[in-house]
Motif scaffolding. Structure first.
Motif, PDB file in Angstrom:
ATOM      1  N   SER A 150       0.823  -1.161  -0.012  1.00 27.51           N
ATOM      2  CA  SER A 150      -0.095  -0.044  -0.019  1.00 27.51           C
ATOM      3  C   SER A 150       0.931   1.227   0.134  1.00 27.51           C
ATOM      4  CB  SER A 150      -0.772   0.011   1.329  1.00 27.51           C
ATOM      5  OG  SER A 150      -1.621   1.266   1.649  1.00 27.51           O
ATOM      6  N   GLY A 151       0.584   2.383  -1.097  1.00 32.83           N
ATOM      7  CA  GLY A 151       1.399   3.244  -0.883  1.00 32.83           C
ATOM      8  C   GLY A 151       2.580   3.467  -1.664  1.00 32.83           C
ATOM      9  N   CYS A 152       3.049   2.080  -2.470  1.00 41.54           N
ATOM     10  CA  CYS A 152       4.252   2.004  -3.173  1.00 41.54           C
ATOM     11  C   CYS A 152       4.078   2.684  -4.568  1.00 41.54           C
ATOM     12  CB  CYS A 152       4.760   0.561  -3.380  1.00 41.54           C
ATOM     13  SG  CYS A 152       3.459  -0.321  -4.763  1.00 41.54           S
ATOM     14  N   LYS A 172       1.478   2.241  -7.173  1.00 36.72           N
ATOM     15  CA  LYS A 172       0.676   1.460  -8.170  1.00 36.72           C
ATOM     16  C   LYS A 172      -0.222   2.251  -8.882  1.00 36.72           C
ATOM     17  CE  LYS A 172      -0.782  -1.591  -5.337  1.00 36.72           C
ATOM     18  NZ  LYS A 172      -0.094  -1.051  -4.200  1.00 36.72           N
ATOM     19  N   SER A 173      -0.976   3.119  -8.033  1.00 37.52           N
ATOM     20  CA  SER A 173      -2.187   3.696  -8.689  1.00 37.52           C
ATOM     21  C   SER A 173      -1.605   4.986  -9.414  1.00 37.52           C
ATOM     22  CB  SER A 173      -3.079   4.343  -7.759  1.00 37.52           C
ATOM     23  OG  SER A 173      -3.841   3.533  -6.895  1.00 37.52           O
ATOM     24  N   THR A 174      -0.487   5.513  -8.806  1.00 36.31           N
ATOM     25  CA  THR A 174       0.345   6.707  -9.568  1.00 36.31           C
ATOM     26  C   THR A 174       0.706   6.118 -10.857  1.00 36.31           C
ATOM     27  OG1 THR A 174       1.161   7.315  -7.242  1.00 36.31           O
ATOM     28  CG2 THR A 174       2.332   8.265  -9.413  1.00 36.31           C
ATOM     29  N   MET A 175       1.213   4.836 -11.025  1.00 33.89           N
ATOM     30  CA  MET A 175       2.056   4.370 -12.109  1.00 33.89           C
ATOM     31  C   MET A 175       0.621   4.102 -13.225  1.00 33.89           C
ATOM     32  SD  MET A 175       3.106   0.427 -12.903  1.00 33.89           S
ATOM     33  CE  MET A 175       1.378   0.101 -12.913  1.00 33.89           C
ATOM     34  N   LEU A 233      -2.995  10.853  -0.062  1.00 34.29           N
ATOM     35  CA  LEU A 233      -2.540   9.776   0.449  1.00 34.29           C
ATOM     36  C   LEU A 233      -3.216   8.643  -0.639  1.00 34.29           C
ATOM     37  CD1 LEU A 233      -3.459   9.733   3.935  1.00 34.29           C
ATOM     38  CD2 LEU A 233      -1.137   9.991   2.968  1.00 34.29           C
ATOM     39  N   SER A 234      -2.655   7.340  -0.770  1.00 33.63           N
ATOM     40  CA  SER A 234      -3.087   6.423  -1.537  1.00 33.63           C
ATOM     41  C   SER A 234      -4.299   5.739  -0.795  1.00 33.63           C
ATOM     42  CB  SER A 234      -2.244   5.132  -1.771  1.00 33.63           C
ATOM     43  OG  SER A 234      -1.883   4.334  -0.632  1.00 33.63           O
ATOM     44  N   GLY A 235      -5.054   4.826  -1.701  1.00 37.77           N
ATOM     45  CA  GLY A 235      -6.242   4.226  -1.063  1.00 37.77           C
ATOM     46  C   GLY A 235      -6.177   3.662   0.251  1.00 37.77           C
TER      47      GLY A 235
END
Ligand SMILES: Nc1ncnc2c1ncn2[C@@H]1O[C@H](COP(=O)(O)OP(=O)(O)OP(=O)(O)O)[C@@H](O)[C@H]1O
Ligand SMILES: Nc1ncnc2c1ncn2[C@@H]1O[C@H](COP(=O)(O)OP(=O)(O)OP(=O)(O)O)[C@@H](O)[C@H]1O
Ligand SMILES: [Mg+2]
Ligand SMILES: [Mg+2]
Lengths: 320, 260, 271, 271, 260
Positions: free
Chosen positions: B49-51, B53-56, E142-144
């Protein structure tokens, strides 16, 4: 909510409708220091715009004296039987009718009746309903056997010269009935010319009439007799001064009073002032009766008071 | 990775970096990220979580601009979102003022599909995600999992050739997830789409992908390996398959390593 | 666990303030362009007796500056505007937060509020004079009355939009009505409040000026009226320029508040 | 799969309309109470020459109704108000949606818009007369000018609040600027638009009335002016009553629009 | 269920029903639902997407009022939210204008804890959910999964004696989930809290709960059974434990039955 004066002793608040020529004597008395010499200080000097607001201010105790036209004084007397006149500032009906430079119906040199008839069917700008400007039109039309309500279209333009002149220049109205010095301003700006002027004696029967007045209520006169008397003395001196001083001085004072007015409009005014402003502050019965008659004809005020009721004894002059 | 862009490469990413500015410092979300995705492949992405992935995925979809590096789609640089790419974002972006039906229709509306066809296609998709009867509901009148399914149906309505999916099935029960996984695989097998699928579920990653990428902090690639388990893969059978168990261990270890 | 990775940003002055600088220079450019066009075309396209021209207006401003008319009158109007704005905004915001939270009550009162709001204040001038006199307090109240409604209605609309989920979150923490108001409703309807404030600024000015037109011998309203009565168009426009400057300054203040209150929002830099 | 389970609701008339009925009866009660208190205390607490009393106002309304003054003047003002409102609202909404979407551009223009907005329209009356005459169009434009800014600023604030995620969703579907505007920005900033409309209603009225005060011989503004000049306070208040009723009706229309546009929102019935 | 309310019963629900009104028809979300939860128990709830789990938790928490039936907490009827109950809702309810730190502090602020203690306690909880360094970030930064963890920290800050959790770990990676599960179990073992835990993950349900409830449509209870796997339970070991596998099968079957 009948509050009486809120000013301290020795001070009078004087509310006036506008900075029109009629209130020039007040300005002169202030400039010349007459009020101070007579022992009264002028406090607030609000410009209130309409007679209703002057009456409201009087009733609320915000002002002690109101300066306006006879109509306002009579209206006050109607709603408050203690209404009283305090000084006669202008003894002429200082409203002029002005027409556009290209007005076709008649020329200012034609007979009065013809000039009035030339206004038939025209749009005439006035300051507002129930005002002295509307009354003059009504009066003139009645004189020529017409009815201003049906034979012309009266348009309220508010009480600033700019709006009135704008409407005339833009051809939105054909004529204006407006406070002096509208004719001088219109001429100076090349917008229009004076057409009918009661003050200049154009209208038989309306040559002399009390029009610009200071008024108040008996309560204030009783509460501040010394201050009111001093105020009256100062005004009397100012009015005499206007008649006696040299023209240059009057022009200088007028220039200060009417800041921003076109200098061309200024030159004619001293003579006008002298012819309109009486030498004393008293009300002659004939001027007063002319005013009452005028209000009766035009139906401006219902229930008109008598001379004895609203002119205090000291102001009853017998000059014809 | 591959030096020449072959005709089979759909997405190519090189030297990708993304920083967010906060209080005059830069927060690094992704650094020096390289990835090549071949046409028709099913890539699952795992990561803490927070690495990043969504940003990518945001960068792949062209929603945000990278701070450094490039993304290219079929050889051309990505400057903004493209119609060929469908992206199921992690957070809910259903229009709250549109009913389920209207939401699913939205991509069709934008594409200019006639009303009649739109309605039919939307109804079909709503059926596929198991929401018949809820067509006229507004998103706030649905449960979390139901909203997620509407989003899925909406993405599929656009008929994309490349699918980016950010934890699409996380909020669904085991059975429904299984059904939708099967549906997705069927779609993929039939249509030759390319899928990039982010998940937190190692089992799901193995069940679906033919390649799995494990990301560490700021998008460092910890593991990138093909999964050659035979298809069709059945969850219950797989769970006792020794190869699967080995892979599961490997991925768990990679994730743990990525945490460091 | 997920350690945060940061880099120092080495941004130049331009990098940090370039946007602001560009915006301000464009604004300045626009002002100059407008003035030049107006000056050049004043006599040809417009009727100068009614529109004046920048050079005349400037002359009048200089003149008023020299004889002190400008500052004494501006100071009075500024006081009225600021007091009226603060009073009206505070009352409007408070009423908005409280009334909009009591939904049913608000629903009953709504038509009455709108009816009051719809009354042209000028028509009530005599009443205002009777009740509040002709001093500064009357003008402050007139300004405040106008500001009140604008702020109130915008805040009330903002409150209506507050996310139910966030309110529930506070209720779950044992928060009462007060907590809900302070921790959720107020921050969440900040946009409504700020829009209300922004929209109300000019009406604080207009209210004060109308008050001065009703009864005054001082202030910018008086100046306008006086200039209009003397048919001094340059004077009217000079006063309007001063009014606009006051409005722009107040707007700047609200803009700063907005920026502070919106720090948590995405910048929306990319489109 | 999850089959939907529904039950028919057998709600009585009261169950469906009870809330509305209660609200309306409370309102009626409040009106009556206000009128009674006013009537009874008029002579004792207030100065009746400036506040009048309900029975006098009613007498005046009946009288004006009988001689036709009421309807002819009301009709004129209503026309001006409706045209002015529609024109101003349409222009304001359009400008709001377009300008607020072009953020940088809006930022540059903002101070100019505010400066224009802050100018008291009364001060420009001469210009309005010169440019637009003294007919109905002048009053319509005056009303529209006021409405424009209120709607514009509220819409612009609403647009600023639009959820970036929803815009991105449309972009992902291949939607262009137009799609974003129509499918996201407009529905999402509906609250801003509706607040703008609600806030602007009274100003459409006030604008028209001010126009009539300045240059007219018809309309409710003229009636107010006429009554005020004759010290006819009952007449002034009678006109104000008519104005309030018009405002309330327009408010009702906006309320209906609001209800339609907010169908998707939670009712927030429980608190 | 139990006829007498023993001192051990924390939550007792009987005849609970909830309808939502839509377009003049009532949508049934929960019907005739009965449940008794004993003090100190860890109940996991499984069920299909849309079967009424969140609706049930909302009712237990006192956030919504039931259409019929009653909820009582320690024998007294629930009329509104109570401080003793912490509820981690399915959807995100962080205050977007508060930083992570301020969000976690919120329950403490409301409880009137002095600023100094608030700060310390919040910092400790942020550390526990693995977010040190992000204290000053706003939720949108923040991420999800990170947002989810902040919500968790916030709930724990209120120090509730009963925890209602709606899919708290669904958006987290396997490792982090494991850590937080362990943390939750430690908390529970130490403090004697009562936990109602909704999840979609059968494994998670078995790993955590000492009782599992499987819901069918409109909250019909399909299965309600105690889990007596010995604690501490280790995920990797469990997966090959025959009892676990049997339970897994049973739950899967129950879920499938619930779908009908
Ligand atoms: N707008 C932003 N401003 C600042 N930092 C951000 C922003 N968006 C993301 N980040 C940071 O970028 C990092 C990566 O976020 P991202 O959303 O890509 O994580 P993720 O891998 O999707 O995590 P999860 O599995 O929890 O969804 C996080 O540390 C986050 O704090
Ligand atoms: N506000 C509402 N209006 C109408 N129907 C609603 C509303 N809220 C929930 N529902 C309905 O109630 C049912 C149960 O919803 P709930 O959120 O409890 O499901 P859930 O079990 O939590 O599902 P998930 O696992 O997907 O979160 C669903 O059919 C949903 O459509
Ligand atoms: Mg993510
Ligand atoms: Mg749920």
């Amino acid at each position: 909510a009948q509050r009486s004066s809120t000013t301290p002793p020795g001070v009078l608040n004087v509310g006036q409708i506008s900075n029109s020529l009629a209130f020039f004597p007040l300005f002169v008395a202030e400039q010349k220091g007459y009020f101070a010499e007579e022992g009264v200080k002028l406090g607030e000097r609000p410009r209130l715009g309409t007679g209703a607001k002057v009456a409201a201010a009087l009733k609320s105790g915000s002002i002690d004296l109101g300066a306006g036209v006879m109509t306002d004084a009579l209206n006050l007397a109607r709603i408050d039987d203690k209404g009283r006149l305090v000084a006669n500032l202008v003894d002429r009906y200082y409203v002029d009718v002005v027409v556009g430079a290209s007005f076709a119906g008649a020329s200012p040199s034609d007979p009065l009746d013809q000039r009035i008839r030339a206004l038939r069917g025209k749009k005439i700008g006035i300051t507002g309903p129930g005002s002295g400007t509307e009354a003059l039109v009504t009066y003139l039309f009645a004189k020529a056997g017409m009815n201003s309500a049906t034979d012309s279209e009266l348009v309220n333009l508010g009480s600033t010269a700019a709006a009135a002149l704008g409407a005339l220049k833009g051809g939105r109205v054909d004529a204006l009935a407006f406070f002096q010095p509208i004719a001088q301003q219109a001429t100076a700006a090349g917008i229009g010319v004076r057409f009918i002027s009661p003050a200049a004696g154009d209208v038989p029967g309306l040559e002399r009439t009390s029009h610009g007045v200071v008024f108040t209520t008996q309560r204030i006169i009783d509460k501040k007799p010394k201050e009111v008397a001093a105020f009256q003395n100062a005004l009397g001196r100012a009015q005499r001064f206007i008649h006696q001083a040299d023209t240059g001085e009057i022009i200088r004072l007028l220039g200060l009073y009417l800041k921003g007015i076109d200098p061309k409009a200024l030159t004619e005014l001293p003579a006008l002032m002298r012819s309109e402003i009486p030498e004393s502050i008293g009300f002659s019965r004939s001027s007063f009766d002319t005013a009452i008659g005028f209000h009766r004809v035009t139906g401006l005020v219902k229930h008109l008071p008598s001379y004895e009721q609203i002119v205090p004894p000291a102001l009853r002059t017998n000059a014809t | 990775m591959s030096d020449t862009v072959t005709s089979e490469t759909v997405i190519e990413v090189s030297g990708l970096g993304k920083q967010f500015v906060k209080d005059a410092v830069g927060i690094v979300a992704l650094r020096d990220f390289d990835l090549t995705i071949a046409q028709g492949s099913f890539v699952t992405v795992l990561g803490r979580s927070g690495c990043g992935k969504s940003t990518m995925l945001n960068l792949l979809a062209g929603l945000t601009t990278p701070t450094s590096g490039t993304v290219s789609y079929r050889g051309r640089p990505v400057a903004g979102p493209r119609t060929e790419v469908g992206y199921l974002t992690q957070s809910d972006t259903l229009m709250p003022w549109r009913s389920v039906h209207k939401n699913v229709e939205l991509p069709l509306e934008i594409a200019g599909v006639p009303a009649q066809r739109r309605t039919e296609h939307a109804a079909e998709l709503i059926g596929k995600v198991g929401l018949e009867g809820f067509e006229r509901h507004y998103p706030r009148e649905l449960s979390g999992g139901m909203r997620r399914r509407v989003s899925l149906a909406r993405m599929l309505a656009g008929d994309p050739e490349t699918l980016l999916m950010d934890e699409p099935f996380g909020a669904l029960d085991a059975q429904l997830r299984g059904e939708l996984q099967a549906e997705l695989l069927r779609l993929w097998a039939d249509g030759g789409q390319t899928v990039v699928f982010v998940t937190h579920d190692i089992e799901e990653a193995l069940l679906l992908g033919d390649r799995v990428v494990v990301l560490g902090p700021v998008g460092r690639i910890v593991l990138d390996r093909p999964i050659d388990l035979p298809r069709p893969r059945d969850a219950d059978e797989l769970r006792i398959d020794p190869e699967f168990v080995a892979l599961h261990r490997e991925l768990t270890a990679a994730l743990r390593e990525g945490a460091r | 666990m997920t350690a945060i990775q940061t880099v120092r940003l080495d941004r130049s002055w331009w990098g940090r303030h370039g946007g602001t600088a560009t915006v301000w220079s464009l604004r300045a450019l626009l002002v100059v362009a407008l003035l030049v066009v107006w000056e050049l075309t004043a006599e040809r396209w417009f009727d100068i007796t009614f529109t004046s021209k920048p050079s005349d207006i400037w002359t009048r401003l200089v003149q008023w500056h020299q004889d002190g008319t400008l500052w004494s009158n501006t100071w009075i109007t500024v006081q009225e505007v600021v007091y009226g704005f603060l009073l009206g905004a505070a009352a409007g915001a408070l009423t908005g937060f409280v009334l909009a939270s009591a939904r049913a009550f608000y629903q009953v009162l709504d038509p009455f509020i709108m009816a009051l709001y719809a009354i042209p204040k000028v028509a009530l001038a005599p009443l205002f004079i009777v009740w509040f006199g002709i001093g500064m307090s009357m003008k402050v109240l007139l300004a405040a009355a106008t500001v009140f409604f604008l702020v109130f209605l915008n805040v009330a609309a903002g409150v209506r939009e507050v996310d139910r989920g966030l309110i529930d979150a506070v209720r779950l923490m044992g928060g009462g009505r007060r907590d809900i108001l302070v921790k959720v409703v107020v921050p969440s309807s900040m946009t409504g409040l700020l829009t209300g404030l922004k929209v109300a600024i000019p009406y604080a000015l207009i209210g004060a000026v109308i008050g001065e037109l009703v009864a005054s011998n001082r202030g910018l309203g008086y100046l306008i009226n006086d200039a209009a009565a003397q048919f001094d168009t340059a004077g009217v426009f000079a006063t309007l320029v001063v009014l606009s400057v006051i409005a722009a300054l107040l707007n700047l203040v609200v803009g700063l508040l907005d920026r502070r209150a919106s720090r948590w929002k995405p910048l929306g830099e990319e489109r």
